[in-house]
Write a protein that holds these residues in place. Structure first.
Motif, PDB file in Angstrom:
ATOM      1  N   GLY A 201       0.790  -1.224   0.000  1.00  0.00           N
ATOM      2  CA  GLY A 201       0.000   0.000   0.000  1.00  0.00           C
ATOM      3  C   GLY A 201       0.822   1.273   0.000  1.00  0.00           C
ATOM      4  N   GLY A 202       2.106   1.167   0.352  1.00  0.00           N
ATOM      5  CA  GLY A 202       2.980   2.333   0.401  1.00  0.00           C
ATOM      6  C   GLY A 202       3.255   2.753   1.825  1.00  0.00           C
ATOM      7  N   CYS A 203       4.532   2.857   2.174  1.00  0.00           N
ATOM      8  CA  CYS A 203       4.891   3.231   3.536  1.00  0.00           C
ATOM      9  C   CYS A 203       6.287   3.842   3.567  1.00  0.00           C
ATOM     10  CB  CYS A 203       4.826   2.024   4.477  1.00  0.00           C
ATOM     11  SG  CYS A 203       6.093   0.771   4.174  1.00  0.00           S
ATOM     12  N   VAL A 204       6.575   4.499   4.689  1.00  0.00           N
ATOM     13  CA  VAL A 204       7.902   5.073   4.932  1.00  0.00           C
ATOM     14  C   VAL A 204       8.441   4.446   6.219  1.00  0.00           C
ATOM     15  CG1 VAL A 204       9.238   7.155   5.370  1.00  0.00           C
ATOM     16  CG2 VAL A 204       7.257   7.249   3.840  1.00  0.00           C
ATOM     17  N   LYS A 220       3.914  -0.670  -3.708  1.00  0.00           N
ATOM     18  CA  LYS A 220       3.636  -1.855  -4.527  1.00  0.00           C
ATOM     19  C   LYS A 220       4.727  -2.917  -4.344  1.00  0.00           C
ATOM     20  CE  LYS A 220       0.734   0.255  -8.067  1.00  0.00           C
ATOM     21  NZ  LYS A 220       0.515   0.490  -9.523  1.00  0.00           N
ATOM     22  N   ASN A 221       5.146  -3.108  -3.086  1.00  0.00           N
ATOM     23  CA  ASN A 221       6.148  -4.123  -2.718  1.00  0.00           C
ATOM     24  C   ASN A 221       7.529  -3.850  -3.297  1.00  0.00           C
ATOM     25  OD1 ASN A 221       4.597  -5.870  -1.055  1.00  0.00           O
ATOM     26  ND2 ASN A 221       3.588  -6.681  -2.878  1.00  0.00           N
ATOM     27  N   LYS A 312       0.353   8.214  -1.505  1.00  0.00           N
ATOM     28  CA  LYS A 312       0.359   6.771  -1.738  1.00  0.00           C
ATOM     29  C   LYS A 312       0.912   6.025  -0.514  1.00  0.00           C
ATOM     30  CE  LYS A 312       1.043   7.104  -6.773  1.00  0.00           C
ATOM     31  NZ  LYS A 312       1.040   8.581  -6.868  1.00  0.00           N
ATOM     32  N   LEU A 313       0.638   6.556   0.660  1.00  0.00           N
ATOM     33  CA  LEU A 313       1.172   5.946   1.877  1.00  0.00           C
ATOM     34  C   LEU A 313       0.047   5.336   2.720  1.00  0.00           C
ATOM     35  CD1 LEU A 313       3.759   8.728   2.871  1.00  0.00           C
ATOM     36  CD2 LEU A 313       4.181   6.615   1.586  1.00  0.00           C
ATOM     37  N   LEU A 314      -0.631   4.347   2.132  1.00  0.00           N
ATOM     38  CA  LEU A 314      -1.712   3.688   2.867  1.00  0.00           C
ATOM     39  C   LEU A 314      -1.179   2.955   4.093  1.00  0.00           C
ATOM     40  CD1 LEU A 314      -3.842   2.201  -0.072  1.00  0.00           C
ATOM     41  CD2 LEU A 314      -4.159   4.360   1.139  1.00  0.00           C
ATOM     42  N   GLY A 315       0.088   2.544   4.032  1.00  0.00           N
ATOM     43  CA  GLY A 315       0.699   1.855   5.171  1.00  0.00           C
ATOM     44  C   GLY A 315       1.231   2.810   6.217  1.00  0.00           C
ATOM     45  N   GLY A 316       1.276   4.103   5.902  1.00  0.00           N
ATOM     46  CA  GLY A 316       1.705   5.107   6.862  1.00  0.00           C
ATOM     47  C   GLY A 316       3.205   5.148   7.088  1.00  0.00           C
ATOM     48  N   ILE A 317       3.595   5.605   8.263  1.00  0.00           N
ATOM     49  CA  ILE A 317       4.995   5.725   8.665  1.00  0.00           C
ATOM     50  C   ILE A 317       5.274   4.726   9.776  1.00  0.00           C
ATOM     51  CG2 ILE A 317       6.754   7.248   9.657  1.00  0.00           C
ATOM     52  CD1 ILE A 317       5.268   9.604   8.440  1.00  0.00           C
TER      53      ILE A 317
END
Length: 487
Positions: A201-204, A220-221, A312-317
């Motif tokens: 999902g997108g994360c930092v 996207k992995n 695009k950071l559905l996974g957050g930080i």
């Protein structure tokens, strides 16, 4: 009874060098057998080795402690590579194809090899993460089997200074410790604490270390960006110490009183924090010092995130590392980044067992090391130690090179995050030189054959010209004689 099979991983941090030995179990869990630590403040700065002799001595002490605990020789170790100067650079490789060409895996591999052979001044390509391939005008993750006249590979190259790479290998050489595998530490860390949903999902991922802060962006992995910022928790300690406080006392005060964020209404202007018996510091001044540096770290970390991934950071930080233990750290990141979804990863996702809870503190400081341990797949056990207790006698030494017994692999054969060892680089260079010599010899042979063919053709033309002149001369003589007889 000594363990006959185990993995050994070593992480070279700015505050300490840590080694861990563990056994992988059939159920997928890992049992930690031994942990050893050495202070590295006198030999490593910003995650980079600057004193080779002292680093080698620390490594020797680490391995000896582990051997004593395991009662076994250590044949080789897994090592994480990180620290200052690691950065990512995007690169595009283009290949035009004949009409109606079906793309093969060989073509894709050639694109990857071309990218891997890119040269950067004083920089070493540690890893290359494939972003996507452009086939015609469409982006594809796997282009094999598609017909096109144009193939474009988009890559993210992870770079490190060549001097740092050489120092790392030299330290292990000097210590007589064989390297089984070199891993890019931030990638090993990400694989151990990020979920598939976060990567997809997108994360930092922000690793808050002592001297550095490492930022990894996934979408996207796929790893989209990687950077190491040369500021960390030690900078906060030094800021506090600038108030004419011993660094040891400043570190103690940071751990006891520091908060990444404090609401102004909650600050008690009458409160002071004791420095020692005779001195103290006003709480507001202390809070301002800590928050100013913390804000700088957060803003620099967020600045590293490419703008195209902000939405695009559905996974957050995800926060980890020793610095993530600071009070209100998530609130501080939320205030400065405006990202609501933030979590702190105190421990890895794998099941880790240990005989003592003190061996594995759940505070984010062991996550990278355990990630390296999980990556290991070669048995690191050597022979049993001398039963008389002599670490260096009674058994055949198994260390003493810079690389473990493993068939040298080319860059295209490496798994993501795995770095070629010094021996593999030398072998790859030798093979490349032999291939270049073979091609040169083949081209010289083909050129000689071509020149020989041209000489033969020229000789044939010359002979034909001579024969033609003779034939014409005979014909002219006959015609002349015939004409004279007629007269």
């Amino acid at each position: 009874m000594p363990a006959k099979e185990f993995i050994v991983a070593i992480e070279l941090g700015s505050s300490k060098i840590t080694g861990v030995a563990g056994r992988k179990n059939l159920d997928g869990s890992i049992s930690v057998l031994a942990v050893a630590k050495e202070d590295s403040t006198a030999c490593i700065r910003k995650g980079v080795i600057y004193n080779i002799d002292k680093t080698g001595a620390c490594l020797t002490n680490i391995v000896n402690k582990l051997k004593a605990a395991l009662k076994m020789e250590i044949a080789h170790v897994y090592v994480g590579v990180g620290g200052q100067s690691i950065r990512s650079v995007k690169n595009v490789i283009l290949k035009d194809l004949p009409e109606e060409t079906t793309i093969t895996q060989k073509m894709v591999n050639e694109l990857m090899d071309t990218n891997r052979n890119m040269k950067y001044p004083e920089q070493e390509i540690l890893d290359a993460a494939t972003q996507e391939y452009k086939v015609g005008t469409v982006f594809q993750l796997d282009p094999v089997g598609i017909q096109s006249t144009h193939l474009e590979g988009n890559f993210l190259n992870i770079l490190w200074r060549q001097a740092f790479y050489r120092k790392l290998n030299q330290c292990f050489d000097n210590a007589g410790i064989a390297i089984g595998e070199l891993y890019l530490a931030p990638l090993a860390l990400a694989d151990s604490i990020l979920t598939e949903a976060e990567k997809r999902g997108g994360c930092v991922l922000v690793d808050l270390g002592a001297d550095t802060t490492t930022v990894s962006v996934y979408y996207k992995n796929i790893l989209r960006h990687l950077a190491v910022i040369p500021i960390g928790g030690n900078n906060i300690t030094k800021d506090i110490a600038s108030l004419q406080i011993e660094e040891a006392d400043a570190e103690r005060m940071k751990l006891k009183y520091a908060s990444a964020y404090t609401d102004n209404a909650e600050i008690d202007d009458t409160l002071s924090y004791p420095i020692d018996i005779s001195r103290s510091i006003e709480s507001r001044r202390f809070i301002e010092i800590v928050e100013a540096r913390m804000q700088e770290i957060i803003e620099n970390a967020w600045y590293q995130v490419p703008s195209e991934y902000y939405d695009k950071l559905l996974g957050g930080i995800i926060l980890t590392g020793g610095g993530s233990n600071m009070v209100n750290i998530e609130k501080a990141f939320r205030n400065h980044t405006h990202v609501d979804k933030i979590r702190t990863a105190k421990f890895v996702t794998q099941t880790i067992n240990a005989s003592s809870p003190d061996m594995l503190p759940h505070d984010g400081t062991m996550n990278t090391l355990l990630g390296l341990l999980a990556k290991g797949d070669l048995n690191c056990a050597g022979e049993e130690l001398d039963p008389n207790g002599n670490l260096f006698g009674g058994s055949k030494p198994t260390t003493g090179g810079n690389t473990a017994e493993r068939h040298p692999r080319s860059a295209s054969e490496l798994e993501p995050g795995v770095i070629q060892t010094a021996a593999e680089k030398e072998e790859a260079q030798r093979i490349a030189e032999e291939e270049a010599q073979r091609k040169a010899e083949q081209e010289a042979r083909l050129q000689e054959e071509e020149e020989q063919r041209k000489r033969e053709e020229e000789e044939e033309r010359r002979k034909n010209n001579l024969w033609n002149r003779m034939v014409r001369g005979v014909k002219d003589f006959i015609n002349k004689m015939t004409a004279e007889e007629s007269d």
